[in-house]
Motif scaffolding. Structure first.
Motif, PDB file in Angstrom:
ATOM      1  N   MET A   1       0.841  -1.166   0.000  1.00 34.41           N
ATOM      2  CA  MET A   1       0.000   0.000   0.000  1.00 34.41           C
ATOM      3  C   MET A   1       0.891   1.236   0.000  1.00 34.41           C
ATOM      4  O   MET A   1       1.984   1.231   0.538  1.00 34.41           O
ATOM      5  CB  MET A   1      -0.898  -0.016   1.226  1.00 34.41           C
ATOM      6  N   LEU A   2       0.416   2.303  -0.650  1.00 40.05           N
ATOM      7  CA  LEU A   2       1.201   3.521  -0.761  1.00 40.05           C
ATOM      8  C   LEU A   2       1.065   4.341   0.514  1.00 40.05           C
ATOM      9  O   LEU A   2       0.081   5.025   0.739  1.00 40.05           O
ATOM     10  CB  LEU A   2       0.729   4.341  -1.962  1.00 40.05           C
ATOM     11  N   ASP A   3       2.088   4.249   1.364  1.00 38.95           N
ATOM     12  CA  ASP A   3       2.057   4.981   2.624  1.00 38.95           C
ATOM     13  C   ASP A   3       2.631   6.376   2.491  1.00 38.95           C
ATOM     14  O   ASP A   3       2.315   7.265   3.264  1.00 38.95           O
ATOM     15  CB  ASP A   3       2.828   4.216   3.704  1.00 38.95           C
ATOM     16  N   GLU A  10       6.831   3.298  -7.651  1.00 39.42           N
ATOM     17  CA  GLU A  10       6.771   1.837  -7.598  1.00 39.42           C
ATOM     18  C   GLU A  10       5.354   1.338  -7.883  1.00 39.42           C
ATOM     19  O   GLU A  10       5.158   0.367  -8.604  1.00 39.42           O
ATOM     20  CB  GLU A  10       7.226   1.351  -6.222  1.00 39.42           C
ATOM     21  N   GLY A  11       4.376   2.025  -7.346  1.00 41.03           N
ATOM     22  CA  GLY A  11       2.987   1.657  -7.606  1.00 41.03           C
ATOM     23  C   GLY A  11       2.600   1.866  -9.055  1.00 41.03           C
ATOM     24  O   GLY A  11       1.914   1.044  -9.656  1.00 41.03           O
ATOM     25  N   ALA A  12       3.054   2.980  -9.629  1.00 44.82           N
ATOM     26  CA  ALA A  12       2.763   3.244 -11.040  1.00 44.82           C
ATOM     27  C   ALA A  12       3.404   2.184 -11.925  1.00 44.82           C
ATOM     28  O   ALA A  12       2.794   1.719 -12.891  1.00 44.82           O
ATOM     29  CB  ALA A  12       3.249   4.640 -11.420  1.00 44.82           C
ATOM     30  N   LEU A  13       4.616   1.776 -11.603  1.00 43.50           N
ATOM     31  CA  LEU A  13       5.279   0.733 -12.381  1.00 43.50           C
ATOM     32  C   LEU A  13       4.564  -0.604 -12.255  1.00 43.50           C
ATOM     33  O   LEU A  13       4.496  -1.376 -13.211  1.00 43.50           O
ATOM     34  CB  LEU A  13       6.739   0.587 -11.958  1.00 43.50           C
ATOM     35  N   CYS A  14       4.014  -0.879 -11.088  1.00 42.99           N
ATOM     36  CA  CYS A  14       3.265  -2.125 -10.896  1.00 42.99           C
ATOM     37  C   CYS A  14       2.060  -2.156 -11.829  1.00 42.99           C
ATOM     38  O   CYS A  14       1.784  -3.178 -12.469  1.00 42.99           O
ATOM     39  CB  CYS A  14       2.839  -2.255  -9.443  1.00 42.99           C
ATOM     40  N   PHE A  15       1.352  -1.037 -11.947  1.00 43.82           N
ATOM     41  CA  PHE A  15       0.214  -0.984 -12.870  1.00 43.82           C
ATOM     42  C   PHE A  15       0.668  -1.026 -14.323  1.00 43.82           C
ATOM     43  O   PHE A  15      -0.002  -1.609 -15.170  1.00 43.82           O
ATOM     44  CB  PHE A  15      -0.635   0.255 -12.608  1.00 43.82           C
ATOM     45  N   PHE A  62      -4.739  -4.552  -5.421  1.00 44.24           N
ATOM     46  CA  PHE A  62      -4.650  -4.907  -4.011  1.00 44.24           C
ATOM     47  C   PHE A  62      -3.255  -4.652  -3.453  1.00 44.24           C
ATOM     48  O   PHE A  62      -3.101  -4.140  -2.338  1.00 44.24           O
ATOM     49  CB  PHE A  62      -5.037  -6.371  -3.809  1.00 44.24           C
ATOM     50  N   VAL A  63      -2.229  -4.986  -4.218  1.00 46.16           N
ATOM     51  CA  VAL A  63      -0.850  -4.811  -3.735  1.00 46.16           C
ATOM     52  C   VAL A  63      -0.511  -3.335  -3.592  1.00 46.16           C
ATOM     53  O   VAL A  63       0.096  -2.922  -2.607  1.00 46.16           O
ATOM     54  CB  VAL A  63       0.147  -5.511  -4.686  1.00 46.16           C
TER      55      VAL A  63
END
Length: 106
Positions: A1-3, A10-15, A62-63
């Motif tokens: 989760m983006l804290d 990292e979240g953008a790369l995951c998507f 979810f990740v």
């Protein structure tokens, strides 16, 4: 989760990777659809594709966000899909055309 904001790239790369993976599954789906002529089997192939796509996007969602819907999740997944279509699609098309030409020659 983006804290915090440091984890947002990292979240953008995951998507983005989820979109790339969806694009690769789309290539496999298109290959299977072109080789099949039965409507029931086409529906099954499309259903499996939708399930895989949903599982990939849901896992990434979810990740990264803990399951919360965010607009950038859709935008980055679409960008990954379009990136795959603009780059790897040409290589898959070339390989597929070579396979068709080879099967016609035999």
């Amino acid at each position: 989760m983006l804290d915090n904001t440091l984890l947002q790239p990292e979240g953008a790369l995951c998507f983005l990777y989820a979109g790339l993976l969806t694009g690769l599954f789309y290539e496999v789906d298109a290959l299977l659809r072109s080789r099949c002529a039965r409507p029931l089997l086409l529906g099954l192939i499309d259903g499996v594709f939708v399930l895989f796509m949903g599982a990939i996007f849901s896992a990434a969602l979810f990740v990264v966000t803990g399951g919360a819907l965010r607009a950038y999740a859709f935008f980055m997944t679409a960008a990954g899909f379009l990136l795959e279509r603009m780059t790897l699609h040409q290589a898959f098309r070339f390989i597929y055309l070579k396979m068709i030409h080879k099967s016609w020659m035999n």
